[in-house]
Scaffold this motif. Sequence first.
Motif, short mmCIF file in Angstrom:
data_model
loop_
_atom_site.label_atom_id
_atom_site.label_comp_id
_atom_site.label_asym_id
_atom_site.label_seq_id
_atom_site.Cartn_x
_atom_site.Cartn_y
_atom_site.Cartn_z
N THR A 176 36.05 33.08 37.87
CA THR A 176 35.95 33.90 39.07
C THR A 176 34.49 34.02 39.49
O THR A 176 33.62 34.26 38.65
CB THR A 176 36.51 35.31 38.79
N LEU A 225 33.04 40.00 42.25
CA LEU A 225 33.62 41.04 41.41
C LEU A 225 32.84 42.34 41.55
O LEU A 225 31.67 42.35 41.96
CB LEU A 225 33.61 40.59 39.96
N GLU A 236 36.33 30.59 45.17
CA GLU A 236 37.78 30.65 45.22
C GLU A 236 38.21 31.82 46.09
O GLU A 236 38.22 32.96 45.65
CB GLU A 236 38.39 30.77 43.81
N THR A 293 42.61 32.15 41.05
CA THR A 293 41.57 33.02 40.54
C THR A 293 41.03 33.95 41.63
O THR A 293 40.61 35.07 41.34
CB THR A 293 40.42 32.21 39.92
N GLY A 294 41.05 33.48 42.88
CA GLY A 294 40.64 34.35 43.98
C GLY A 294 41.63 35.47 44.22
O GLY A 294 41.26 36.62 44.51
N ALA A 349 41.22 38.08 41.42
CA ALA A 349 40.02 38.92 41.58
C ALA A 349 40.26 40.10 42.50
O ALA A 349 39.58 41.12 42.39
CB ALA A 349 38.87 38.07 42.10
N ILE A 361 39.89 39.09 35.88
CA ILE A 361 38.99 37.93 35.79
C ILE A 361 39.84 36.67 35.62
O ILE A 361 40.71 36.61 34.74
CB ILE A 361 38.02 38.07 34.61
N GLY A 362 39.59 35.69 36.47
CA GLY A 362 40.39 34.47 36.45
C GLY A 362 39.60 33.26 36.00
O GLY A 362 38.39 33.17 36.21
#
Length: 588
Positions: free
Chosen positions: A221, A226, A273, A279-280, A283, A288-289
């Motif tokens: 990510t 974040l 992403e 993963t986007g 987030a 957390i990806g």
Amino acid sequence: MFAILLASLMTLAPTLPPAPAPAWRTPFENDPAGNTTATYTECIAYYQKLAAAYPQHLHLAEAGPTDAGQPLHEVVLSADGDADPASTRRKNRRILFIQNGIHPGEPEGIDASMMLARDLLQQKSWQKLLANVTVVIVPVYNIDGMLNRNATTRVNQNGPAAYGFRGNARHLDLNRDYIKQESRNARSFAALFQKWQPDIFVETHTSNGADYQYTMTLIATQHSKLAPALGTYLQRQLLPALYKSMKQKKWPMTPYVDFEGPTPESGLQAFLESPRYSTGYAALFNTIGFMPETHMLKAFAPRVHSTYDFLKTMLETVGQQSAALAAARAAAAADMAAQTTFPLTWALDDSQHETVQFRGYEASHKPSEVSGQPRLYYNRAAPFTRPVKYFNTFKPTTTASRPTAYLIPKAWGEVAETLRRNGATLEPLAHDVTVPVEVYHFEEFKTTPKAFEGHYVHSQVRLRTTTETTTFHQGDFAVYLDAAAPSRYLMETLEPQATDSFFAWGFFDSVLQQKEHFSDYVFEDLAADLLRRDPALRQRLEQLKAANAAFAANGPAQLEWVYLNSAYHEAGHNRYPVARWLGTGRVQ
């Protein structure tokens, strides 16, 4: 040179897990060449066999439909058989969510997860890894593509002998479907993700692109996106531990190899992403990806084993850092609850970079045997390790303030359904209300000239904002952005400027078309009368004519302008139907 390279490869050779009993070998392990991936039927049958043999630790269930007509499956591995998310959280266990086969032609994670689940159950020393981490596995996400088995569609890839297809039964790339959720697969996934609300999400992949020495590369990510506590934890604790442990397991990693120049040495760029990607999407909910991407040109066996070791490393690390991860997520949730401005679009910050020691191959050009023109090739006889810039910071380019609530007319039922599926609470209005709201009007946007995942996607949205007193009706929806709401998800789907907003994906395209118009010869007299009665309107028209010679010479364009700026122009045209309410309390 060959002896040096061979010695280097032997040094990097991984330590394989103990061989399982013959009855528990996977199709991958049963192939001496290590070039076989399980079929869908073999994969699910294997988990069913594990569930029957180890019911005290493994729970297998159907988790919703897919476009293929087969159910999505949920595998839960826990120390005590607890497969209830609420109970798991009460026990202060972290939740690691692993998803495989979104692109079934990239099947390493399918086989690696089968082996990992078995070893967690059968190797007594490993069961301690489940002491404070519960593992949720989706054995195969794109069942549709896995059933479409072939040996040709991954032309750049070195094995396995047969594999699935990237698109699903509707020819959708499911790793572009996390926001629009058109597939049944994505809808079932969203329900499962919201049910578990994992701390860490891992989706397994195989790369495309340049040639280099690594078997495993990693997309994490984007830390800039974040919350500060979570981004700091990712950068300073989680990623260093993962890289260190994988190196100890003889799988040195590098960030995913994406670059603007001709070869990786020109500088690596972090993958941004947006929420269309797994993963986007994760987030948006302070999860957390990771996308581990094995290298397509390495043989299938080391790709499977490196994926296996990455998943085990993730489980080990999450267990070791359980308290730090929980604290970072709690701080992120508090930050989101207090956040007043949200980024909606991002751009690479090329003023900042890290430096990584990159293990590549020298690249050059030679004449193509097809065209005779120069073609790129990588020389595996010329490996190198050298410092390369890594651009890993993004900066927001568009932001929006947080409203108290969004008001959504009940006519937009698909939007309401999607919001609910992703954890939002919609409160139907008990009666008609008339309130002042902020309303967006679309002034300009760009649209892709070719279809992308079934849509003509909008971007570069320019809005005009007005404050209007508007009536909303009984049954229309209020979506409050209070402390419990998934505020970032709501902002990035309902603010039309956002990269992957519902507007960007065409959910509201019907408002972009006029439903009524005029006949020129009729409206000419009405327009002339309007201009006589409204000197300010006449002045604006004359200013436009003076500033734009082409407009001044275009009679139909001027008549259209008068129409669009008159009461005859329908109010709903280019007007975003979702309103922003800035009041306090509840809409009344």
